[in-house]
Design an enzyme around this catalytic site. Structure first.
Site, PDB file in Angstrom:
ATOM      1  N   VAL A  72       0.845  -1.197   0.000  1.00 55.62           N
ATOM      2  CA  VAL A  72       0.000   0.000   0.000  1.00 55.62           C
ATOM      3  C   VAL A  72       0.877   1.243   0.000  1.00 55.62           C
ATOM      4  CG1 VAL A  72      -1.655   1.343   1.373  1.00 55.62           C
ATOM      5  CG2 VAL A  72      -1.882  -1.157   1.224  1.00 55.62           C
ATOM      6  N   CYS A  73       0.500   2.235  -0.817  1.00 56.43           N
ATOM      7  CA  CYS A  73       1.156   3.541  -0.786  1.00 56.43           C
ATOM      8  C   CYS A  73       0.084   4.613  -0.951  1.00 56.43           C
ATOM      9  CB  CYS A  73       2.226   3.655  -1.872  1.00 56.43           C
ATOM     10  SG  CYS A  73       1.566   3.732  -3.551  1.00 56.43           S
ATOM     11  N   ALA A  74       0.496   5.847  -1.166  1.00 59.91           N
ATOM     12  CA  ALA A  74      -0.461   6.946  -1.220  1.00 59.91           C
ATOM     13  C   ALA A  74      -1.329   6.906  -2.477  1.00 59.91           C
ATOM     14  CB  ALA A  74       0.265   8.285  -1.123  1.00 59.91           C
ATOM     15  N   GLU A  76      -0.529   4.652  -5.494  1.00 56.96           N
ATOM     16  CA  GLU A  76      -0.393   3.382  -6.209  1.00 56.96           C
ATOM     17  C   GLU A  76       1.003   3.146  -6.761  1.00 56.96           C
ATOM     18  OE1 GLU A  76      -1.697   1.691 -10.436  1.00 56.96           O
ATOM     19  OE2 GLU A  76      -3.466   1.930  -9.134  1.00 56.96           O
ATOM     20  N   MET A 100      -3.999   4.753  -1.150  1.00 55.90           N
ATOM     21  CA  MET A 100      -4.852   5.279  -0.085  1.00 55.90           C
ATOM     22  C   MET A 100      -5.832   6.331  -0.610  1.00 55.90           C
ATOM     23  SD  MET A 100      -4.214   3.586   2.668  1.00 55.90           S
ATOM     24  CE  MET A 100      -4.815   4.560   4.055  1.00 55.90           C
TER      25      MET A 100
END
Length: 375
Positions: A72-74, A76, A100
Protein backbone atom coordinates in the site's frame (compact mmCIF):
# COMPACT_ATOMS: atom_id res chain seq x y z
CA UNK A 1 6.46 -11.03 -13.47
CA UNK A 2 3.30 -8.93 -13.47
CA UNK A 3 1.71 -8.34 -10.10
CA UNK A 4 -2.04 -8.17 -9.56
CA UNK A 5 -4.08 -5.32 -8.17
CA UNK A 6 -6.32 -5.67 -5.14
CA UNK A 7 -9.26 -3.27 -5.19
CA UNK A 8 -10.61 -1.29 -2.27
CA UNK A 9 -13.83 -3.30 -2.56
CA UNK A 10 -11.88 -6.55 -2.15
CA UNK A 11 -10.10 -5.19 0.93
CA UNK A 12 -13.43 -4.01 2.35
CA UNK A 13 -14.89 -7.51 1.97
CA UNK A 14 -11.90 -8.92 3.88
CA UNK A 15 -12.63 -6.47 6.71
CA UNK A 16 -16.34 -7.38 6.76
CA UNK A 17 -15.52 -11.11 6.70
CA UNK A 18 -12.74 -10.75 9.31
CA UNK A 19 -10.23 -12.39 6.97
CA UNK A 20 -6.49 -12.26 7.50
CA UNK A 21 -4.37 -9.87 5.43
CA UNK A 22 -0.79 -8.65 5.77
CA UNK A 23 -0.26 -5.03 4.72
CA UNK A 24 3.14 -3.72 3.71
CA UNK A 25 2.63 0.03 3.88
CA UNK A 26 5.40 1.95 2.11
CA UNK A 27 4.29 5.45 3.06
CA UNK A 28 6.26 7.60 5.49
CA UNK A 29 5.96 6.57 9.13
CA UNK A 30 4.01 9.69 10.13
CA UNK A 31 1.39 9.13 7.44
CA UNK A 32 1.06 5.48 8.43
CA UNK A 33 0.68 6.27 12.13
CA UNK A 34 -1.92 8.94 11.39
CA UNK A 35 -4.11 6.83 9.12
CA UNK A 36 -4.00 3.27 7.89
CA UNK A 37 -6.26 0.49 6.64
CA UNK A 38 -7.72 -1.28 9.66
CA UNK A 39 -9.08 -4.79 9.96
CA UNK A 40 -9.62 -7.11 12.90
CA UNK A 41 -7.23 -9.73 11.52
CA UNK A 42 -4.84 -7.47 9.64
CA UNK A 43 -1.11 -7.32 10.37
CA UNK A 44 1.25 -4.57 9.27
CA UNK A 45 4.78 -3.68 8.34
CA UNK A 46 5.58 -0.03 7.63
CA UNK A 47 8.76 0.52 5.62
CA UNK A 48 9.00 3.81 3.69
CA UNK A 49 9.44 3.37 -0.04
CA UNK A 50 12.70 5.32 -0.05
CA UNK A 51 14.23 2.70 2.25
CA UNK A 52 13.52 0.04 -0.38
CA UNK A 53 15.01 1.73 -3.43
CA UNK A 54 18.14 -0.39 -3.19
CA UNK A 55 16.20 -3.63 -2.88
CA UNK A 56 13.76 -5.59 -0.74
CA UNK A 57 16.09 -8.31 0.49
CA UNK A 58 16.23 -6.79 3.96
CA UNK A 59 12.49 -7.19 4.59
CA UNK A 60 11.89 -10.66 3.14
CA UNK A 61 12.14 -12.37 6.51
CA UNK A 62 9.62 -9.93 7.95
CA UNK A 63 6.94 -10.93 5.46
CA UNK A 64 4.76 -13.94 6.35
CA UNK A 65 4.55 -17.12 4.34
CA UNK A 66 1.13 -18.53 3.68
CA UNK A 67 -0.67 -15.23 4.27
CA UNK A 68 -1.97 -12.84 1.62
CA UNK A 69 0.23 -9.73 1.29
CA UNK A 70 -0.79 -6.40 -0.22
CA UNK A 71 1.52 -3.42 -0.70
CA UNK A 72 0.00 0.00 0.00
CA UNK A 73 1.16 3.54 -0.79
CA UNK A 74 -0.46 6.95 -1.22
CA UNK A 75 -1.46 6.84 -4.91
CA UNK A 76 -0.39 3.38 -6.21
CA UNK A 77 2.88 3.98 -8.08
CA UNK A 78 5.32 3.20 -5.27
CA UNK A 79 3.39 0.11 -4.20
CA UNK A 80 3.47 -1.31 -7.75
CA UNK A 81 7.25 -0.94 -7.85
CA UNK A 82 7.75 -2.58 -4.45
CA UNK A 83 5.31 -5.37 -5.31
CA UNK A 84 7.23 -6.03 -8.53
CA UNK A 85 10.52 -6.22 -6.61
CA UNK A 86 8.98 -8.70 -4.18
CA UNK A 87 7.55 -10.70 -7.06
CA UNK A 88 11.02 -10.95 -8.58
CA UNK A 89 12.14 -12.46 -5.27
CA UNK A 90 9.51 -15.15 -5.68
CA UNK A 91 6.76 -13.76 -3.46
CA UNK A 92 3.10 -13.74 -4.45
CA UNK A 93 1.95 -10.24 -3.53
CA UNK A 94 -0.64 -7.67 -4.65
CA UNK A 95 -0.78 -3.88 -4.55
CA UNK A 96 -3.72 -1.70 -3.54
CA UNK A 97 -5.24 -0.30 -6.71
CA UNK A 98 -5.32 3.50 -6.52
CA UNK A 99 -3.52 3.53 -3.17
CA UNK A 100 -4.85 5.28 -0.08
CA UNK A 101 -6.44 7.87 -2.36
CA UNK A 102 -8.80 5.21 -3.70
CA UNK A 103 -9.22 3.74 -0.22
CA UNK A 104 -10.43 7.11 1.06
CA UNK A 105 -13.12 7.26 -1.64
CA UNK A 106 -14.56 3.75 -1.61
CA UNK A 107 -18.23 3.41 -0.66
CA UNK A 108 -19.68 0.00 0.19
CA UNK A 109 -23.50 -0.25 0.16
CA UNK A 110 -25.02 -2.44 2.89
CA UNK A 111 -28.72 -3.16 3.23
CA UNK A 112 -29.92 -2.18 6.71
CA UNK A 113 -33.47 -3.46 6.46
CA UNK A 114 -36.88 -3.47 4.85
CA UNK A 115 -39.47 -0.75 5.39
CA UNK A 116 -42.96 -1.47 6.70
CA UNK A 117 -44.88 -0.58 3.55
CA UNK A 118 -42.32 -1.87 1.08
CA UNK A 119 -38.93 -0.48 0.21
CA UNK A 120 -35.54 -0.60 1.88
CA UNK A 121 -32.95 1.48 3.68
CA UNK A 122 -29.28 1.21 2.71
CA UNK A 123 -26.14 2.40 4.43
CA UNK A 124 -23.10 3.43 2.38
CA UNK A 125 -19.98 2.68 4.39
CA UNK A 126 -17.00 4.86 3.51
CA UNK A 127 -14.66 2.42 5.15
CA UNK A 128 -11.47 4.44 4.70
CA UNK A 129 -12.81 7.56 6.42
CA UNK A 130 -15.50 6.25 8.72
CA UNK A 131 -18.25 8.25 6.98
CA UNK A 132 -21.75 6.77 6.76
CA UNK A 133 -24.48 7.92 4.38
CA UNK A 134 -27.93 6.55 3.58
CA UNK A 135 -30.50 5.92 0.89
CA UNK A 136 -34.18 5.33 1.61
CA UNK A 137 -35.94 3.64 -1.32
CA UNK A 138 -39.74 3.33 -1.43
CA UNK A 139 -42.19 2.86 -4.30
CA UNK A 140 -39.85 4.12 -6.99
CA UNK A 141 -38.57 7.13 -5.04
CA UNK A 142 -35.33 7.63 -3.12
CA UNK A 143 -33.98 10.01 -0.49
CA UNK A 144 -30.29 10.38 0.28
CA UNK A 145 -28.92 11.48 3.63
CA UNK A 146 -25.40 12.85 4.28
CA UNK A 147 -24.02 12.03 0.83
CA UNK A 148 -20.28 12.15 0.21
CA UNK A 149 -18.77 13.84 -2.84
CA UNK A 150 -18.61 10.47 -4.67
CA UNK A 151 -21.98 11.26 -6.17
CA UNK A 152 -21.91 8.73 -9.02
CA UNK A 153 -22.14 5.88 -6.51
CA UNK A 154 -25.55 7.09 -5.29
CA UNK A 155 -26.81 7.97 -8.76
CA UNK A 156 -25.87 4.54 -10.12
CA UNK A 157 -27.32 2.73 -7.12
CA UNK A 158 -30.64 4.56 -7.42
CA UNK A 159 -30.72 3.65 -11.10
CA UNK A 160 -30.17 -0.01 -10.23
CA UNK A 161 -33.09 0.26 -7.79
CA UNK A 162 -35.27 1.87 -10.50
CA UNK A 163 -35.77 4.78 -8.13
CA UNK A 164 -35.94 8.51 -8.77
CA UNK A 165 -34.06 10.64 -6.25
CA UNK A 166 -36.59 13.18 -4.97
CA UNK A 167 -35.02 14.47 -1.74
CA UNK A 168 -31.44 14.98 -0.53
CA UNK A 169 -30.71 15.82 3.11
CA UNK A 170 -27.65 16.89 5.07
CA UNK A 171 -28.11 16.46 8.81
CA UNK A 172 -25.70 19.36 9.37
CA UNK A 173 -22.99 21.42 7.67
CA UNK A 174 -20.19 18.87 7.54
CA UNK A 175 -16.66 19.73 8.67
CA UNK A 176 -14.75 16.52 7.97
CA UNK A 177 -15.85 15.70 4.42
CA UNK A 178 -17.24 17.47 1.38
CA UNK A 179 -20.96 16.92 0.91
CA UNK A 180 -22.29 15.64 -2.38
CA UNK A 181 -25.85 16.57 -1.50
CA UNK A 182 -26.10 19.78 -3.46
CA UNK A 183 -24.50 18.24 -6.58
CA UNK A 184 -26.89 15.28 -6.48
CA UNK A 185 -29.86 17.63 -6.14
CA UNK A 186 -28.66 19.72 -9.09
CA UNK A 187 -28.18 16.62 -11.25
CA UNK A 188 -31.54 15.05 -10.43
CA UNK A 189 -33.87 17.96 -9.72
CA UNK A 190 -34.32 16.68 -6.17
CA UNK A 191 -35.01 19.05 -3.27
CA UNK A 192 -31.90 19.78 -1.19
CA UNK A 193 -32.55 20.20 2.53
CA UNK A 194 -30.19 21.81 5.03
CA UNK A 195 -30.78 23.00 8.62
CA UNK A 196 -31.24 26.78 8.42
CA UNK A 197 -29.20 27.46 11.56
CA UNK A 198 -26.24 25.90 9.72
CA UNK A 199 -26.96 27.80 6.52
CA UNK A 200 -26.52 31.42 7.59
CA UNK A 201 -23.40 31.77 5.42
CA UNK A 202 -24.21 29.51 2.47
CA UNK A 203 -24.15 31.01 -1.00
CA UNK A 204 -26.80 28.81 -2.63
CA UNK A 205 -30.53 28.16 -2.40
CA UNK A 206 -31.80 25.32 -0.22
CA UNK A 207 -34.96 24.16 1.51
CA UNK A 208 -34.92 24.75 5.28
CA UNK A 209 -34.86 21.54 7.29
CA UNK A 210 -36.84 22.24 10.43
CA UNK A 211 -38.28 20.17 13.24
CA UNK A 212 -41.85 18.96 12.95
CA UNK A 213 -41.72 18.47 9.19
CA UNK A 214 -42.57 15.07 7.73
CA UNK A 215 -41.34 14.16 4.25
CA UNK A 216 -42.83 11.28 2.30
CA UNK A 217 -40.64 9.08 0.10
CA UNK A 218 -42.91 6.72 -1.79
CA UNK A 219 -44.84 4.99 1.00
CA UNK A 220 -42.36 5.90 3.74
CA UNK A 221 -42.44 8.77 6.22
CA UNK A 222 -39.30 10.60 7.32
CA UNK A 223 -39.99 12.58 10.49
CA UNK A 224 -37.68 15.51 11.17
CA UNK A 225 -36.54 16.12 14.75
CA UNK A 226 -34.71 19.41 15.29
CA UNK A 227 -32.12 18.35 17.85
CA UNK A 228 -29.68 21.21 18.01
CA UNK A 229 -25.99 21.58 18.84
CA UNK A 230 -24.36 18.19 18.46
CA UNK A 231 -20.80 17.48 17.41
CA UNK A 232 -20.13 20.19 14.89
CA UNK A 233 -23.01 22.60 14.45
CA UNK A 234 -25.85 24.57 15.97
CA UNK A 235 -28.39 23.29 13.46
CA UNK A 236 -27.79 19.56 13.38
CA UNK A 237 -30.98 17.64 12.85
CA UNK A 238 -32.04 14.04 13.40
CA UNK A 239 -34.42 11.96 11.27
CA UNK A 240 -36.70 9.11 12.23
CA UNK A 241 -37.37 6.94 9.19
CA UNK A 242 -40.40 4.64 9.06
CA UNK A 243 -40.81 4.94 12.87
CA UNK A 244 -37.92 2.46 13.11
CA UNK A 245 -34.58 4.11 12.34
CA UNK A 246 -32.96 7.11 14.02
CA UNK A 247 -30.46 8.85 11.74
CA UNK A 248 -28.44 10.68 14.38
CA UNK A 249 -25.99 12.60 12.20
CA UNK A 250 -22.95 13.53 14.28
CA UNK A 251 -24.76 13.82 17.60
CA UNK A 252 -24.53 10.19 18.65
CA UNK A 253 -22.29 7.38 17.43
CA UNK A 254 -22.20 3.73 18.46
CA UNK A 255 -19.12 3.94 20.68
CA UNK A 256 -18.84 7.70 21.20
CA UNK A 257 -20.58 11.08 20.99
CA UNK A 258 -20.11 14.17 18.82
CA UNK A 259 -17.45 16.79 19.45
CA UNK A 260 -18.68 20.40 19.79
CA UNK A 261 -15.54 22.33 18.84
CA UNK A 262 -15.24 22.40 15.06
CA UNK A 263 -16.96 25.77 14.70
CA UNK A 264 -15.01 27.22 17.62
CA UNK A 265 -18.04 27.06 19.90
CA UNK A 266 -17.24 24.17 22.24
CA UNK A 267 -17.92 25.93 25.52
CA UNK A 268 -21.10 27.53 24.20
CA UNK A 269 -22.56 24.31 22.81
CA UNK A 270 -21.81 21.80 25.59
CA UNK A 271 -25.13 22.40 27.34
CA UNK A 272 -27.03 21.94 24.07
CA UNK A 273 -25.14 18.74 23.31
CA UNK A 274 -25.97 17.36 26.73
CA UNK A 275 -29.63 18.33 26.38
CA UNK A 276 -29.82 16.59 23.00
CA UNK A 277 -28.29 13.37 24.31
CA UNK A 278 -29.68 13.27 27.84
CA UNK A 279 -33.13 14.80 27.37
CA UNK A 280 -34.41 14.90 23.80
CA UNK A 281 -33.11 11.48 22.80
CA UNK A 282 -34.52 10.04 26.04
CA UNK A 283 -37.98 10.98 24.79
CA UNK A 284 -37.57 8.70 21.75
CA UNK A 285 -38.33 4.98 21.65
CA UNK A 286 -35.45 2.83 22.85
CA UNK A 287 -36.37 0.38 20.08
CA UNK A 288 -35.19 2.80 17.37
CA UNK A 289 -32.16 1.59 15.43
CA UNK A 290 -29.49 4.30 15.58
CA UNK A 291 -27.79 4.98 12.23
CA UNK A 292 -25.00 7.56 12.73
CA UNK A 293 -23.14 9.64 10.14
CA UNK A 294 -19.75 8.24 11.21
CA UNK A 295 -17.97 5.45 12.97
CA UNK A 296 -14.70 5.91 14.81
CA UNK A 297 -13.19 2.45 15.26
CA UNK A 298 -13.44 -0.79 13.29
CA UNK A 299 -15.00 -2.50 16.33
CA UNK A 300 -18.22 -0.57 15.66
CA UNK A 301 -18.92 -2.62 12.52
CA UNK A 302 -21.55 -5.34 12.81
CA UNK A 303 -21.08 -8.82 11.36
CA UNK A 304 -22.43 -7.71 7.98
CA UNK A 305 -20.24 -4.59 7.90
CA UNK A 306 -23.04 -2.20 8.83
CA UNK A 307 -22.90 0.28 11.70
CA UNK A 308 -26.05 0.37 13.83
CA UNK A 309 -27.41 -0.35 17.29
CA UNK A 310 -30.63 0.01 19.27
CA UNK A 311 -30.97 3.33 21.08
CA UNK A 312 -31.72 1.49 24.32
CA UNK A 313 -28.48 -0.47 24.03
CA UNK A 314 -26.54 2.78 23.57
CA UNK A 315 -28.18 4.28 26.66
CA UNK A 316 -26.86 1.26 28.56
CA UNK A 317 -23.41 0.89 27.02
CA UNK A 318 -22.19 4.15 25.43
CA UNK A 319 -19.99 5.92 27.98
CA UNK A 320 -20.88 9.35 26.61
CA UNK A 321 -24.54 8.77 27.52
CA UNK A 322 -23.79 7.78 31.11
CA UNK A 323 -21.94 10.71 32.69
CA UNK A 324 -24.09 11.96 35.55
CA UNK A 325 -21.85 14.86 36.57
CA UNK A 326 -22.26 17.83 34.19
CA UNK A 327 -18.74 19.12 34.88
CA UNK A 328 -17.29 15.72 34.00
CA UNK A 329 -19.32 15.75 30.79
CA UNK A 330 -18.06 19.24 29.97
CA UNK A 331 -14.46 18.11 30.47
CA UNK A 332 -14.98 15.09 28.22
CA UNK A 333 -16.20 17.14 25.26
CA UNK A 334 -13.95 20.19 25.63
CA UNK A 335 -10.61 18.81 26.89
CA UNK A 336 -8.24 16.17 25.51
CA UNK A 337 -10.03 16.18 22.18
CA UNK A 338 -8.54 14.27 19.24
CA UNK A 339 -6.77 16.33 16.56
CA UNK A 340 -9.15 18.27 14.37
CA UNK A 341 -9.96 16.89 10.89
CA UNK A 342 -7.61 17.72 8.06
CA UNK A 343 -8.50 21.05 6.34
CA UNK A 344 -11.79 21.23 8.22
CA UNK A 345 -12.13 24.99 7.78
CA UNK A 346 -11.71 24.68 4.01
CA UNK A 347 -14.18 21.78 3.98
CA UNK A 348 -16.77 23.88 5.83
CA UNK A 349 -16.25 26.74 3.36
CA UNK A 350 -16.65 24.34 0.44
CA UNK A 351 -19.89 23.03 1.92
CA UNK A 352 -21.08 26.64 2.29
CA UNK A 353 -20.35 27.28 -1.38
CA UNK A 354 -17.76 29.94 -0.55
CA UNK A 355 -14.93 28.14 -2.34
CA UNK A 356 -14.97 25.62 -5.20
CA UNK A 357 -11.75 23.59 -5.14
CA UNK A 358 -11.06 21.26 -8.05
CA UNK A 359 -11.39 17.49 -7.66
CA UNK A 360 -7.75 16.87 -6.82
CA UNK A 361 -7.77 19.59 -4.19
CA UNK A 362 -10.93 18.08 -2.67
CA UNK A 363 -9.19 14.71 -2.43
CA UNK A 364 -6.23 16.33 -0.73
CA UNK A 365 -8.49 18.14 1.75
CA UNK A 366 -10.20 14.92 2.78
CA UNK A 367 -7.17 12.66 3.14
CA UNK A 368 -6.88 11.16 6.60
CA UNK A 369 -9.23 9.70 9.22
CA UNK A 370 -12.45 11.24 10.41
CA UNK A 371 -12.14 12.86 13.82
CA UNK A 372 -15.73 13.75 14.65
CA UNK A 373 -16.11 11.91 17.92
CA UNK A 374 -15.27 12.06 21.61
CA UNK A 375 -14.97 8.84 23.60
Amino acid sequence: MAVKAMTSKEVTKKIFNKEALFILDVRNEGDFQDWKIEGENFNYLNIPYFDLLDGVEGILESLPSGKEVVVVCAKEGSSVMVAEMLSEEGLDVSYLEGGMKAWSEHLEPVKIGNLKDGGEIYQFVRIGKGCLSYMVVSDGEAAIIDATRMTSTYLNFAKEMNATITHVFDTHLHADHISGGRVIAENTGATYWLPPKDATEVTFKYSPLEGGNTMTIGNTAIDIHAIYSPGHTIGSTSFVVDSSYLLSGDILFIDSIGRPDLAGMAEDWVADLRESLYSRYRELSEELIVLPAHFMIIDELNEDGSVSEKLGTLFAENHGLNIEDENEFRKLVTENLPPQPNAYQEIRETNMGKITPDEEKQREMEIGPNRCAVR
